[in-house]
Write a protein that holds these residues in place. Structure first.
Motif, mmCIF file in Angstrom:
data_model
loop_
_atom_site.group_PDB
_atom_site.id
_atom_site.type_symbol
_atom_site.label_atom_id
_atom_site.label_comp_id
_atom_site.label_asym_id
_atom_site.label_seq_id
_atom_site.Cartn_x
_atom_site.Cartn_y
_atom_site.Cartn_z
ATOM 1 N N TYR A 126 41.330 39.923 35.996
ATOM 2 C CA TYR A 126 42.258 40.272 37.055
ATOM 3 C C TYR A 126 43.639 40.509 36.468
ATOM 4 O O TYR A 126 43.918 40.138 35.324
ATOM 5 C CB TYR A 126 42.305 39.208 38.158
ATOM 6 N N THR A 128 47.803 40.273 37.819
ATOM 7 C CA THR A 128 48.781 39.987 38.858
ATOM 8 C C THR A 128 50.010 40.829 38.559
ATOM 9 O O THR A 128 50.547 40.787 37.454
ATOM 10 C CB THR A 128 49.143 38.497 38.887
ATOM 11 N N THR A 137 47.341 41.024 43.399
ATOM 12 C CA THR A 137 46.345 40.838 42.353
ATOM 13 C C THR A 137 45.266 41.900 42.488
ATOM 14 O O THR A 137 44.757 42.147 43.578
ATOM 15 C CB THR A 137 45.715 39.439 42.448
ATOM 16 N N TYR A 153 48.027 35.649 44.011
ATOM 17 C CA TYR A 153 48.032 35.398 42.579
ATOM 18 C C TYR A 153 47.320 34.071 42.339
ATOM 19 O O TYR A 153 47.096 33.295 43.266
ATOM 20 C CB TYR A 153 49.447 35.396 41.994
#
Length: 195
Positions: A126, A128, A137, A153
């Protein structure tokens, strides 16, 4: 003041912050009868001990995330070469009886700060993105090229709270913007880490 007293206060603070969850296992399902030995966690850390290895892991496991960042004009090309790998975080922990490494790198761009995270052993990745106006995100679940985008996040913490007899509890929580500011969910156990 002794470090034992400080350690005790820190644990009490952690237990209060965890509250009624009682270290309940989160959606990751990290319950395991077998804990990964510390030496395996240290091997997992050493496997990604250089910026080159972290760059490789991000390029392998965060392709769809980087592509989405390019589609959103956060990155020019969605290439791993656009990220800064000089200051990386390598946090190994045990999850489901195996060593998992949580890799993060943060890059300051003209209009945003981007933190990219990857877990090579599970394929989860992922990013952010923080701008002056928003935080969101972009996430790709393990084993999928699909991405989701949320006003959220993640936070991670290797605590000093004992984990199954050895090591420490590794926690994760998600904080999301519900229109009136960010609210964080309960900390959930994501595994065990060396402390």
């Amino acid at each position: 003041m002794s470090s034992d007293n400080e350690s005790g206060r820190t644990r009490r603070r952690l237990l209060r912050s965890i509250g009624a969850t009682g270290l309940a296992l989160g959606a990751t399902g990290s319950a395991s009868a077998r804990e990964v030995p510390t030496r395996e966690l240290e091997r997992a850390r050493a496997a990604y001990g250089s910026p080159t290895r972290v760059r490789w892991a991000v390029s392998e496991h965060a392709r769809s995330v980087l592509s989405e960042l390019a589609d959103r004009d956060v990155l020019d090309r969605g290439a791993v070469t656009e990220l800064d790998f000089e200051d990386v975080s390598v946090e190994p922990f045990s999850q489901g009886g195996r060593a998992v490494t949580h890799l993060t790198t943060e890059t300051s761009l003209p209009d945003a700060t981007v933190e990219v995270a990857a877990r090579p052993q599970t394929g989860r990745a992922y990013a952010t993105v923080r701008t002056d106006d928003e935080t969101y995100t972009v996430e790709s679940p393990a084993g999928s090229d699909d991405v989701t985008v949320r006003s959220c996040y993640y936070e991670h913490d290797c605590t000093n709270y004992a984990c199954s007899g050895s090591g420490c509890v590794y926690l994760e929580r998600q904080c999301c913007n519900y229109g009136d500011g960010y609210r964080c969910g309960e900390w959930s156990k994501d595994g065990c880490c060396s402390c």
